[in-house]
Design a protein around this motif. Structure first.
Motif, PDB file in Angstrom:
ATOM      1  N   PHE A  27       0.942  -0.870   0.080  1.00  0.00           N
ATOM      2  CA  PHE A  27      -0.336  -0.211   0.139  1.00  0.00           C
ATOM      3  C   PHE A  27       0.860   1.121   0.018  1.00  0.00           C
ATOM      4  O   PHE A  27       1.653   1.083   0.523  1.00  0.00           O
ATOM      5  CB  PHE A  27      -0.828   0.401   1.129  1.00  0.00           C
ATOM      6  CG  PHE A  27      -2.120  -0.722   1.149  1.00  0.00           C
ATOM      7  CD1 PHE A  27      -2.938  -0.774   0.091  1.00  0.00           C
ATOM      8  CD2 PHE A  27      -2.188  -2.348   1.689  1.00  0.00           C
ATOM      9  CE1 PHE A  27      -4.120  -1.486   0.585  1.00  0.00           C
ATOM     10  CE2 PHE A  27      -2.880  -2.956   1.864  1.00  0.00           C
ATOM     11  CZ  PHE A  27      -3.704  -2.853   0.781  1.00  0.00           C
ATOM     12  N   GLU A  72      -0.236   0.477  -3.937  1.00  0.00           N
ATOM     13  CA  GLU A  72      -1.751   0.989  -4.034  1.00  0.00           C
ATOM     14  C   GLU A  72      -2.758   1.138  -3.079  1.00  0.00           C
ATOM     15  O   GLU A  72      -2.044   1.848  -2.235  1.00  0.00           O
ATOM     16  CB  GLU A  72      -2.319  -1.115  -3.195  1.00  0.00           C
ATOM     17  CG  GLU A  72      -3.851  -1.218  -3.383  1.00  0.00           C
ATOM     18  CD  GLU A  72      -4.524  -2.789  -3.220  1.00  0.00           C
ATOM     19  OE1 GLU A  72      -5.247  -2.461  -2.610  1.00  0.00           O
ATOM     20  OE2 GLU A  72      -3.456  -3.611  -2.718  1.00  0.00           O
ATOM     21  N   ASN A  73      -3.665   1.792  -3.830  1.00  0.00           N
ATOM     22  CA  ASN A  73      -4.063   3.069  -2.989  1.00  0.00           C
ATOM     23  C   ASN A  73      -4.422   2.607  -1.832  1.00  0.00           C
ATOM     24  O   ASN A  73      -4.988   1.610  -2.078  1.00  0.00           O
ATOM     25  CB  ASN A  73      -4.968   3.653  -3.959  1.00  0.00           C
ATOM     26  CG  ASN A  73      -6.184   2.686  -4.913  1.00  0.00           C
ATOM     27  OD1 ASN A  73      -5.814   1.454  -5.340  1.00  0.00           O
ATOM     28  ND2 ASN A  73      -7.709   3.168  -4.731  1.00  0.00           N
ATOM     29  N   ALA A  74      -4.352   2.977  -0.630  1.00  0.00           N
ATOM     30  CA  ALA A  74      -4.876   2.804   0.309  1.00  0.00           C
ATOM     31  C   ALA A  74      -6.675   3.432   0.440  1.00  0.00           C
ATOM     32  O   ALA A  74      -6.171   4.565   0.203  1.00  0.00           O
ATOM     33  CB  ALA A  74      -3.787   3.349   1.438  1.00  0.00           C
ATOM     34  N   LEU A  75      -6.602   3.135   1.528  1.00  0.00           N
ATOM     35  CA  LEU A  75      -8.188   4.200   2.151  1.00  0.00           C
ATOM     36  C   LEU A  75      -7.440   5.095   3.109  1.00  0.00           C
ATOM     37  O   LEU A  75      -7.187   4.744   3.762  1.00  0.00           O
ATOM     38  CB  LEU A  75      -9.075   2.834   3.252  1.00  0.00           C
ATOM     39  CG  LEU A  75     -10.220   3.238   3.594  1.00  0.00           C
ATOM     40  CD1 LEU A  75     -11.277   3.451   2.478  1.00  0.00           C
ATOM     41  CD2 LEU A  75     -11.412   2.740   4.146  1.00  0.00           C
ATOM     42  N   THR A  76      -8.512   5.908   2.252  1.00  0.00           N
ATOM     43  CA  THR A  76      -8.083   7.285   2.781  1.00  0.00           C
ATOM     44  C   THR A  76      -8.934   8.436   3.280  1.00  0.00           C
ATOM     45  O   THR A  76      -9.760   9.038   2.095  1.00  0.00           O
ATOM     46  CB  THR A  76      -6.819   8.495   2.038  1.00  0.00           C
ATOM     47  OG1 THR A  76      -7.387   8.436   0.694  1.00  0.00           O
ATOM     48  CG2 THR A  76      -5.776   7.745   2.185  1.00  0.00           C
ATOM     49  N   ASN A 105      -7.196  -0.340  -6.605  1.00  0.00           N
ATOM     50  CA  ASN A 105      -8.169  -0.988  -5.889  1.00  0.00           C
ATOM     51  C   ASN A 105      -9.912   0.009  -6.453  1.00  0.00           C
ATOM     52  O   ASN A 105     -10.068   0.606  -6.058  1.00  0.00           O
ATOM     53  CB  ASN A 105      -8.498  -1.218  -4.007  1.00  0.00           C
ATOM     54  CG  ASN A 105      -9.578  -2.069  -3.176  1.00  0.00           C
ATOM     55  OD1 ASN A 105     -10.417  -1.422  -3.947  1.00  0.00           O
ATOM     56  ND2 ASN A 105      -8.648  -2.833  -2.823  1.00  0.00           N
ATOM     57  N   THR A 107     -12.663  -0.986  -4.991  1.00  0.00           N
ATOM     58  CA  THR A 107     -13.675  -0.294  -3.396  1.00  0.00           C
ATOM     59  C   THR A 107     -12.812   0.618  -2.597  1.00  0.00           C
ATOM     60  O   THR A 107     -13.586   1.631  -2.325  1.00  0.00           O
ATOM     61  CB  THR A 107     -13.691  -1.481  -3.442  1.00  0.00           C
ATOM     62  OG1 THR A 107     -14.112  -2.642  -3.821  1.00  0.00           O
ATOM     63  CG2 THR A 107     -14.684  -1.226  -2.130  1.00  0.00           C
ATOM     64  N   THR A 108     -11.571   0.725  -2.824  1.00  0.00           N
ATOM     65  CA  THR A 108     -11.368   1.497  -2.034  1.00  0.00           C
ATOM     66  C   THR A 108     -11.199   3.437  -3.121  1.00  0.00           C
ATOM     67  O   THR A 108     -11.686   3.641  -2.059  1.00  0.00           O
ATOM     68  CB  THR A 108      -9.433   1.462  -2.417  1.00  0.00           C
ATOM     69  OG1 THR A 108      -9.276   0.086  -1.440  1.00  0.00           O
ATOM     70  CG2 THR A 108      -8.947   2.823  -1.143  1.00  0.00           C
ATOM     71  N   ARG A 111     -15.087   3.914  -1.953  1.00  0.00           N
ATOM     72  CA  ARG A 111     -15.383   4.368  -0.394  1.00  0.00           C
ATOM     73  C   ARG A 111     -14.498   5.722  -0.516  1.00  0.00           C
ATOM     74  O   ARG A 111     -15.340   6.651  -0.044  1.00  0.00           O
ATOM     75  CB  ARG A 111     -14.653   3.613  -0.149  1.00  0.00           C
ATOM     76  CG  ARG A 111     -15.846   1.810   0.259  1.00  0.00           C
ATOM     77  CD  ARG A 111     -14.910   1.301   1.332  1.00  0.00           C
ATOM     78  NE  ARG A 111     -14.749   1.262   2.369  1.00  0.00           N
ATOM     79  CZ  ARG A 111     -14.179   0.659   3.544  1.00  0.00           C
ATOM     80  NH1 ARG A 111     -13.462  -0.696   3.090  1.00  0.00           N
ATOM     81  NH2 ARG A 111     -14.676   1.037   4.920  1.00  0.00           N
ATOM     82  N   ASN A 112     -13.265   5.899  -0.799  1.00  0.00           N
ATOM     83  CA  ASN A 112     -12.231   7.592  -0.754  1.00  0.00           C
ATOM     84  C   ASN A 112     -13.470   8.288  -0.958  1.00  0.00           C
ATOM     85  O   ASN A 112     -13.315   9.832  -0.485  1.00  0.00           O
ATOM     86  CB  ASN A 112     -11.278   7.169  -1.126  1.00  0.00           C
ATOM     87  CG  ASN A 112     -10.118   6.283  -0.521  1.00  0.00           C
ATOM     88  OD1 ASN A 112     -10.416   6.049   1.002  1.00  0.00           O
ATOM     89  ND2 ASN A 112      -9.249   6.055  -0.931  1.00  0.00           N
ATOM     90  N   SER A 138     -12.172  -4.672  -3.799  1.00  0.00           N
ATOM     91  CA  SER A 138     -12.625  -5.623  -2.472  1.00  0.00           C
ATOM     92  C   SER A 138     -14.007  -6.160  -1.989  1.00  0.00           C
ATOM     93  O   SER A 138     -14.816  -4.882  -2.178  1.00  0.00           O
ATOM     94  CB  SER A 138     -12.514  -5.110  -1.315  1.00  0.00           C
ATOM     95  OG  SER A 138     -10.584  -4.405  -1.808  1.00  0.00           O
TER      96      SER A 138
END
Length: 182
Positions: A27, A72-76, A105, A107-108, A111-112, A138
């Motif tokens: 990530f 990978e792009n992380a949830l932020t 990702n 899904t990320t 969500r972001n 995801s």
């Protein structure tokens, strides 16, 4: 900032060599400071200083491992006021300056977009699709969707829509040499 953990890199290189892996993925986030591990993915400030710092770290790690990194792009759930770029623009610049690849990702991204109130389709249209190595989705169960306040059916429709757009954007990429599925 803390130095790269040399023991971790030695172990990772040994494992990578043993299994002859082509790339190493992680990530794009930070997880510790002052020698303390936070056990969480912390979002970085997306600015030119972070690109310069990341450029040095990525070169150091890729050179040691002898393999390209895939980030990978992380949830932020938050965006910093000090950020100079949207995440899509940041990854585009990071890839251009370092040659690193991206695991995207979807899904990320979605969500972001809910947390930070941006258009996920615009995000996707701004990426450099020649630097995308992998697409991920995801799966969130209905309970998790309820906990984070997302309507399950709307979430699923939106994600499928983003996947369709992703397919169209990927097909327009000129450089497909990194893709596993080809």
């Amino acid at each position: 900032m803390d130095p790269v953990d040399a023991n971790y890199l030695k172990t990772l290189k040994s494992l990578s060599d043993h299994f002859d892996v082509r790339t190493i993925g992680d990530f794009f986030a930070w997880t510790g400071v002052g020698g303390r591990h936070l056990h969480a993915l912390m979002p970085p400030v997306l600015n030119q200083a972070m690109i310069a710092h990341s450029k040095k770290r990525i070169a150091e790690v890729q050179d040691f491992l002898g393999r390209p990194l895939v980030l990978e792009n992380a949830l932020t759930p938050v965006a910093f006021k000090a950020s100079e770029f949207a995440e899509s623009e940041f990854f585009k610049r990071l890839s251009k300056e370092t040659g690193t690849l991206m695991a995207l990702n979807l899904t990320t991204v979605y969500r972001n977009s809910l947390y930070q109130e941006f258009d996920p389709e615009l995000y996707l249209s701004q990426l450099d699709w020649n630097s995308i190595y992998q697409i991920k989705i995801s799966i969130l169960n209905d309970e998790l969707k309820r906990q984070i306040g997302i309507d399950s059916a709307a979430f699923d429709r939106s994600l499928w829509s983003l996947l369709g757009l992703t397919g169209r954007l990927m097909s327009s990429a000129k450089n497909k040499k990194y893709r596993d599925w080809e």
